[in-house]
Design a protein around this motif. Structure first.
Motif, PDB file in Angstrom:
ATOM      1  N   HIS A 169       0.843  -1.196   0.000  1.00  0.00           N
ATOM      2  CA  HIS A 169       0.000   0.000   0.000  1.00  0.00           C
ATOM      3  C   HIS A 169       0.876   1.243   0.000  1.00  0.00           C
ATOM      4  O   HIS A 169       1.845   1.317   0.760  1.00  0.00           O
ATOM      5  N   ALA A 184       5.091   6.997   1.903  1.00  0.00           N
ATOM      6  CA  ALA A 184       5.701   5.737   2.336  1.00  0.00           C
ATOM      7  C   ALA A 184       4.990   4.573   1.681  1.00  0.00           C
ATOM      8  O   ALA A 184       3.843   4.674   1.244  1.00  0.00           O
ATOM      9  N   HIS A 185       5.713   3.463   1.619  1.00  0.00           N
ATOM     10  CA  HIS A 185       5.173   2.211   1.091  1.00  0.00           C
ATOM     11  C   HIS A 185       5.219   1.168   2.192  1.00  0.00           C
ATOM     12  O   HIS A 185       6.254   0.974   2.837  1.00  0.00           O
ATOM     13  N   THR A 186       4.099   0.518   2.406  1.00  0.00           N
ATOM     14  CA  THR A 186       4.015  -0.579   3.369  1.00  0.00           C
ATOM     15  C   THR A 186       3.488  -1.805   2.635  1.00  0.00           C
ATOM     16  O   THR A 186       2.325  -1.825   2.219  1.00  0.00           O
ATOM     17  N   PRO A 187       4.312  -2.819   2.418  1.00  0.00           N
ATOM     18  CA  PRO A 187       3.873  -3.983   1.644  1.00  0.00           C
ATOM     19  C   PRO A 187       2.822  -4.795   2.388  1.00  0.00           C
ATOM     20  O   PRO A 187       2.784  -4.817   3.619  1.00  0.00           O
ATOM     21  N   SER A 193       9.449  -2.056   3.720  1.00  0.00           N
ATOM     22  CA  SER A 193       8.823  -0.740   3.754  1.00  0.00           C
ATOM     23  C   SER A 193       9.876   0.316   3.445  1.00  0.00           C
ATOM     24  O   SER A 193      11.051   0.148   3.762  1.00  0.00           O
ATOM     25  N   ARG A 205      13.813   7.020  -3.364  1.00  0.00           N
ATOM     26  CA  ARG A 205      13.546   6.505  -2.026  1.00  0.00           C
ATOM     27  C   ARG A 205      14.306   7.334  -0.993  1.00  0.00           C
ATOM     28  O   ARG A 205      15.437   7.756  -1.223  1.00  0.00           O
ATOM     29  N   ASP A 208      17.333   4.814   4.160  1.00  0.00           N
ATOM     30  CA  ASP A 208      16.949   3.966   5.282  1.00  0.00           C
ATOM     31  C   ASP A 208      17.685   4.399   6.540  1.00  0.00           C
ATOM     32  O   ASP A 208      18.831   4.867   6.477  1.00  0.00           O
ATOM     33  N   SER A 215       7.656  -0.580   9.842  1.00  0.00           N
ATOM     34  CA  SER A 215       7.171   0.180   8.699  1.00  0.00           C
ATOM     35  C   SER A 215       7.488   1.659   8.842  1.00  0.00           C
ATOM     36  O   SER A 215       7.412   2.218   9.935  1.00  0.00           O
ATOM     37  N   TYR A 216       7.835   2.277   7.720  1.00  0.00           N
ATOM     38  CA  TYR A 216       8.044   3.716   7.689  1.00  0.00           C
ATOM     39  C   TYR A 216       6.701   4.430   7.586  1.00  0.00           C
ATOM     40  O   TYR A 216       5.765   3.942   6.944  1.00  0.00           O
ATOM     41  N   SER A 217       6.626   5.598   8.207  1.00  0.00           N
ATOM     42  CA  SER A 217       5.494   6.491   7.997  1.00  0.00           C
ATOM     43  C   SER A 217       6.040   7.896   7.836  1.00  0.00           C
ATOM     44  O   SER A 217       7.015   8.274   8.489  1.00  0.00           O
ATOM     45  N   ARG A 231       9.831   5.277  12.050  1.00  0.00           N
ATOM     46  CA  ARG A 231       9.881   3.868  11.692  1.00  0.00           C
ATOM     47  C   ARG A 231       9.756   3.083  12.986  1.00  0.00           C
ATOM     48  O   ARG A 231      10.647   3.126  13.832  1.00  0.00           O
TER      49      ARG A 231
END
Length: 371
Positions: A169, A184-187, A193, A205, A208, A215-217, A231
């Motif tokens: 997502h 952000a991407h959260t699989p 993420s 990106r 990191d 997960s990152y936000s 994170r």
């Protein structure tokens, strides 16, 4: 700054700001004013405001705009944000034929403009900058439920953002005045993420944060391109190609588009030695704990350095303003509960408070500009 700097310097950076800020006195209280609904029976809540004091929210299930003493119904299922020009992001939601469709639009002075990408079913749009640009994430098909693509409405058209084959997502909820979009991407299952930013049609990106997991936000971005988020239980700040872990141990940046101001102050919370959440602001890269009883958290900061937050030490949320080293209690409507949602640069704070009978109402606190 190296993590191994002398312990004395760390303690001074944290403790001195706390000691310098006296606790609130009984007189340090700002009364709450209830915002009217479309009818007296409607429950109300607030969502966003601009520096002109225009406020958006809901009356019952209808999105509304409060402008001066008037409340106006807006044409949509719900509203999400308003910019300085008074443009409002609204979303129409409908279910039919087995599909759930959610499409955003921009409303301004009675005129609406649809901004959904062609062929999308669900579109999430949560922010608008002062140019009227809106970042979005959306499903790749009319029947899709997952947010797997990103775009920005800019200068009257949809511009697809090449985030890559991230899959669901995606969240792209913040944009600054210059059009920098961050998210952000959260699989869903497996995969890593990551955070991302997009400028002038290209995306990369975010670096990191070593030694972190989860997960990152992404919470907010300012005009200088400083991006803040978290994170897991690690608060983070990105600038250029550098990511910085904000000091203070476990904590998070506030989940609010006003979590960072133009000076780079960041609002959130950290845990103290006893594991209690403490309302925290990071200034100049240093942790400042706001002297309110915990559990507490800072929720938003304006460009003057004013901070709003809430403390739950009494068993119910109580809203506060921290200004010039002083804590100011934000009153209720006679009940025990209040919480802020946002503040602007001209001294208006919006939130939610209870009446003596326990009813929840949208409220405004007027504190004026900082001196």
């Amino acid at each position: 700054m190296p993590w191994f700097r002398p312990l004395v310097a760390v303690l001074l950076a944290v403790v001195l700001p706390v000691l310098a800020a006296p606790a609130a006195r009984a007189a340090d209280r700002v009364p709450a004013t209830a915002l009217p609904g479309l009818s007296a029976q409607d429950p109300t809540r607030v969502l966003d405001l601009n520096d002109a004091g225009q406020i958006i929210g809901e009356s019952g299930s209808t999105p509304v705009l409060w402008r001066r003493a008037r409340v106006t119904a807006l044409p949509g299922s719900f509203a999400t944000s308003i910019n300085r020009r008074g443009q409002v992001v609204l979303t129409d939601s409908r279910i039919g034929g087995g599909d759930y469709v959610q499409h955003p639009k921009i409303w301004h002075d009675g005129t609406t403009t649809g901004i959904a990408p062609e062929g999308a079913g669900i579109v999430a749009a949560g922010a608008i900058n002062d140019r009227g640009w809106v970042p979005m994430t959306y499903s790749a098909s009319p029947a899709g439920w997952h947010l797997e693509r990103a775009a920005v409405w800019r200068d009257g058209r949809v511009q697809v953002l090449p985030v890559g084959d991230a899959g669901p997502h995606l969240s792209a909820r913040v944009i600054n005045h210059y059009g920098l979009v961050a998210g952000a991407h959260t699989p869903m299952m497996g995969g890593a993420s990551f955070g991302f930013r997009c400028r002038e049609g290209s995306c990369d990106r975010l670096p990191d944060a070593p030694g972190t997991s989860g997960s990152y936000s992404v919470s907010a971005v300012n005009g200088s391109g400083v991006i803040v988020g978290s994170r897991g239980l690690v608060p983070l700040r990105w600038q250029g190609d550098t990511v910085t872990v904000l000091p203070g141990g476990e904590g998070r940046v506030a989940d609010n588009r006003r979590a960072v101001n133009e000076r780079g102050d960041v609002a959130g919370w950290t845990k103290d030695a006893a594991g209690v959440r403490r309302a925290t602001v990071w200034r100049g890269g240093q942790q400042v704990v706001i002297p309110v009883a915990g559990p507490a958290e800072a929720l938003a900061v304006n460009d003057n350095g004013d901070v709003v937050g809430r403390s739950t030490a009494s068993g119910a949320d109580r809203a506060f303003l921290w200004r010039n080293g002083r804590v100011i209690d934000l009153g209720t409507l006679g009940g025990a509960y209040s919480t802020p949602v946002a503040l602007n640069n001209t001294g208006t704070i919006i939130g939610l408070a209870t009446t003596a009978d326990g009813s929840y109402r949208a409220v405004r606190w007027q504190v004026g500009p900082a001196r």
